[in-house]
Motif scaffolding. Structure first.
Motif, PDB file in Angstrom:
ATOM      1  N   CYS A   1      -4.946   5.563   5.696  1.00 17.28           N
ATOM      2  CA  CYS A   1      -5.092   4.231   6.278  1.00 17.28           C
ATOM      3  C   CYS A   1      -5.004   4.314   7.806  1.00 17.28           C
ATOM      4  O   CYS A   1      -4.152   5.030   8.321  1.00 17.28           O
ATOM      5  CB  CYS A   1      -3.982   3.318   5.790  1.00 17.28           C
TER       6      CYS A   1
ATOM      7  N   TYR B   1      -7.531   3.091   2.268  1.00 19.76           N
ATOM      8  CA  TYR B   1      -7.012   4.274   1.591  1.00 19.76           C
ATOM      9  C   TYR B   1      -7.949   4.710   0.469  1.00 19.76           C
ATOM     10  O   TYR B   1      -8.232   5.890   0.303  1.00 19.76           O
ATOM     11  CB  TYR B   1      -5.610   3.978   1.057  1.00 19.76           C
TER      12      TYR B   1
ATOM     13  N   CYS C   1      -4.599   0.408  -0.549  1.00 18.74           N
ATOM     14  CA  CYS C   1      -5.393  -0.580   0.167  1.00 18.74           C
ATOM     15  C   CYS C   1      -6.837  -0.084   0.268  1.00 18.74           C
ATOM     16  O   CYS C   1      -7.140   1.066  -0.063  1.00 18.74           O
ATOM     17  CB  CYS C   1      -4.785  -0.937   1.520  1.00 18.74           C
TER      18      CYS C   1
ATOM     19  N   ASP D   1       0.210   4.160   0.964  1.00 19.88           N
ATOM     20  CA  ASP D   1       0.001   5.066   2.097  1.00 19.88           C
ATOM     21  C   ASP D   1       0.567   4.503   3.394  1.00 19.88           C
ATOM     22  O   ASP D   1       1.362   5.145   4.063  1.00 19.88           O
ATOM     23  CB  ASP D   1      -1.490   5.361   2.264  1.00 19.88           C
ATOM     24  N   CYS D   2       0.164   3.274   3.767  1.00 16.59           N
ATOM     25  CA  CYS D   2       0.551   2.755   5.082  1.00 16.59           C
ATOM     26  C   CYS D   2       1.688   1.748   5.013  1.00 16.59           C
ATOM     27  O   CYS D   2       2.113   1.227   6.045  1.00 16.59           O
ATOM     28  CB  CYS D   2      -0.662   2.123   5.774  1.00 16.59           C
TER      29      CYS D   2
ATOM     30  N   CYS E   1       0.854  -1.198   0.000  1.00 16.06           N
ATOM     31  CA  CYS E   1       0.000   0.000   0.000  1.00 16.06           C
ATOM     32  C   CYS E   1       0.886   1.243   0.000  1.00 16.06           C
ATOM     33  O   CYS E   1       1.819   1.364   0.779  1.00 16.06           O
ATOM     34  CB  CYS E   1      -0.919   0.022   1.214  1.00 16.06           C
TER      35      CYS E   1
HETATM   36 ZN   LIG Z   1      -3.005   1.324   3.376  1.00  8.68          ZN
END
Ligand SMILES: [Zn+2]
Length: 155
Positions: free
Chosen positions: A149, A143, A140, A102-103, A100
């Motif tokens: 996230c 997100y 994900c 973002d996270c 992912c």
């Molecule tokens: Zn994520």
């Protein structure tokens, strides 16, 4: 004590390297193998200290390469500067990661086609494949729905 083949493998590797099997090393090993998800060295330090509070950061950083060299752990580099680790499962070694953006959550999928792909492209060049990896950057579900996230570590 139950017989854990990877614990024996790790102990055999330490002996072969002329290293002592210490309680700290075993605490780090047990903490690592108990993880179902990918973890960083710092996360491993926290978990190993719940087993043995004398485990030091230096011992964790020295033990991680011993666990990857003895193939009980795999190192997963997602290009974030921080390395992630995961216990090596006995099932196929051809895995791909979907990460992912973002996270940094890492999803692993088995990718048997990679073996075929690696050997095909290498043979065209007259080479022998040693290793290969495939990583897909993704958003994900959290997100996509919320724009961030919940398990994101960095602000
Ligand atoms: Zn994520």
């Amino acid at each position: 004590m139950s017989v854990d083949p990877s614990r024996e493998k790790f102990q055999a590797y330490l002996a072969q390297q002329g290293l002592r099997v210490t309680n700290q090393r075993l605490a780090i090993f047990d903490a690592a193998l108990a993880q179902k998800e990918h973890f960083t060295a710092e996360q491993l330090l926290d978990r190993a200290r719940t087993i043995d509070d004398s485990v030091s950061r230096a011992t964790v950083y020295r033990t991680l390469p011993l666990m990857t060299e003895s193939h009980v752990l795999r190192e997963v580099d997602i290009g974030s500067g921080e390395k992630y680790y995961l216990a090596n499962s006995s099932r196929g070694t051809q895995v791909a990661q979907v990460v992912c953006v973002d996270c940094d959550k890492i999803f692993e999928i088995s990718a048997p086609f990679m073996e075929w792909y690696g050997s095909t492209v290498s043979q065209k060049l007259g080479l022998k494949p040693i290793s290969q990896r495939l990583q897909v950057s993704a958003q994900c579900i959290a997100y996509r729905h919320n724009g961030r996230c919940p398990n994101r570590l960095k602000q």
